[in-house]
Design a protein around this motif. Structure first.
Motif, short mmCIF file in Angstrom:
data_model
loop_
_atom_site.label_atom_id
_atom_site.label_comp_id
_atom_site.label_asym_id
_atom_site.label_seq_id
_atom_site.Cartn_x
_atom_site.Cartn_y
_atom_site.Cartn_z
N LEU A 17 0.82 -1.22 0.00
CA LEU A 17 0.00 0.00 0.00
C LEU A 17 0.84 1.26 0.00
N GLU A 18 2.05 1.19 0.54
CA GLU A 18 2.95 2.35 0.48
C GLU A 18 3.25 2.71 -0.97
N ILE A 19 3.26 1.73 -1.86
CA ILE A 19 3.60 1.95 -3.26
C ILE A 19 2.37 2.23 -4.11
N VAL A 20 1.31 1.46 -3.95
CA VAL A 20 0.16 1.55 -4.86
C VAL A 20 -1.15 1.88 -4.16
N GLY A 21 -1.09 2.35 -2.92
CA GLY A 21 -2.30 2.48 -2.12
C GLY A 21 -3.07 3.77 -2.23
N ASP A 22 -3.19 4.35 -3.40
CA ASP A 22 -4.07 5.51 -3.52
C ASP A 22 -4.82 5.45 -4.85
N ARG A 23 -5.88 6.21 -4.92
CA ARG A 23 -6.78 6.20 -6.09
C ARG A 23 -6.04 6.50 -7.39
N TRP A 24 -5.21 7.55 -7.39
CA TRP A 24 -4.58 7.96 -8.63
C TRP A 24 -3.59 6.92 -9.13
N THR A 25 -2.85 6.31 -8.23
CA THR A 25 -1.88 5.30 -8.65
C THR A 25 -2.59 4.13 -9.31
N MET A 26 -3.68 3.69 -8.72
CA MET A 26 -4.40 2.54 -9.29
C MET A 26 -5.04 2.89 -10.63
N LEU A 82 5.20 -0.73 -18.12
CA LEU A 82 5.24 -1.59 -16.95
C LEU A 82 6.50 -2.45 -16.98
N THR A 83 7.17 -2.55 -15.84
CA THR A 83 8.31 -3.46 -15.69
C THR A 83 7.76 -4.82 -15.26
N GLU A 84 8.62 -5.79 -15.04
CA GLU A 84 8.17 -7.08 -14.52
C GLU A 84 7.49 -6.88 -13.17
N LYS A 85 8.06 -6.01 -12.35
CA LYS A 85 7.45 -5.70 -11.05
C LYS A 85 6.06 -5.11 -11.26
N GLY A 86 5.90 -4.25 -12.24
CA GLY A 86 4.60 -3.68 -12.54
C GLY A 86 3.62 -4.71 -13.07
N LEU A 87 4.10 -5.58 -13.95
CA LEU A 87 3.24 -6.61 -14.50
C LEU A 87 2.72 -7.56 -13.42
N ASP A 88 3.49 -7.71 -12.34
CA ASP A 88 3.05 -8.56 -11.23
C ASP A 88 1.84 -7.98 -10.50
N LEU A 89 1.47 -6.74 -10.79
CA LEU A 89 0.27 -6.14 -10.20
C LEU A 89 -1.01 -6.54 -10.95
N TYR A 90 -0.88 -7.26 -12.04
CA TYR A 90 -2.03 -7.65 -12.86
C TYR A 90 -3.15 -8.30 -12.04
N PRO A 91 -2.85 -9.30 -11.20
CA PRO A 91 -3.97 -9.91 -10.47
C PRO A 91 -4.66 -8.95 -9.52
N ILE A 92 -3.93 -7.96 -9.02
CA ILE A 92 -4.54 -6.97 -8.12
C ILE A 92 -5.55 -6.13 -8.90
N LEU A 93 -5.13 -5.65 -10.09
CA LEU A 93 -6.03 -4.83 -10.91
C LEU A 93 -7.24 -5.64 -11.37
N VAL A 94 -7.02 -6.89 -11.75
CA VAL A 94 -8.13 -7.72 -12.19
C VAL A 94 -9.08 -7.97 -11.02
#
Length: 155
Positions: A17-26, A82-94
């Motif tokens: 959440l420190e990295i992706v925990g806000d509305r604009w980031t998501m 998206l980097t590999e680290k970014g691509l790993d966020l796919y299941p979160i967005l889905v």
């Protein structure tokens, strides 16, 4: 509880959440997963103010979630990938897409569906067990350890 307390506990949720925990980031990440890579297009689609968008993109680059790639020399122009680290966020967005479609539908925006390129099926992906491959839901798994816990081996 403050963010430092999460860090001291070794809480993976707090760290994420420190990295992706806000509305604009998501919403920025949503755009990138939809193939939108350029600042102006991301801003237009999200409605974020330029300073907020620039801040979020810079933070995501700093955390290694995105990379900034020059696509034009004169004048210099960049896009975000998206980097590999970014691509790993796919299941979160889905997961957020599926939850939002069920519990917070918007009449103003059409539902975004995804299509599996291999077989053509349209819908939302699902979580599966790494052991047997069966679909799993929230009642199908259990935590073996929590923050600060040590797993005890049994004989």
């Amino acid at each position: 509880m403050d963010w430092d307390a999460y860090a001291r506990q070794g809480c993976a949720v707090g760290g994420a959440l420190e990295i992706v925990g806000d509305r604009w980031t998501m919403t920025v990440l949503r755009e990138l997963f939809l193939g939108i890579r350029r600042f102006g297009e991301i801003q237009r689609n999200t409605g974020a103010a330029k300073n907020i968008l620039a801040d979020r993109l810079q933070a995501l680059v700093g955390h290694g979630v995105l990379e900034r790639v020059q696509y034009q020399e004169r004048p210099p122009r960049y896009e975000y990938r998206l980097t590999e680290k970014g691509l790993d966020l796919y299941p979160i967005l889905v997961g957020l897409m599926a939850w939002g479609a069920k519990h917070a539908p918007s009449a103003a925006e059409p539902l975004v569906l995804v299509q599996h390129k291999a077989c053509g099926a349209v819908g939302l992906p699902q979580l599966t067990c790494t052991g047997c491959g069966e679909p799993v839901g929230p009642r199908d798994m259990r935590a073996l350890a929590g923050p600060g816990a040590v797993l005890k081996q049994t004989a």
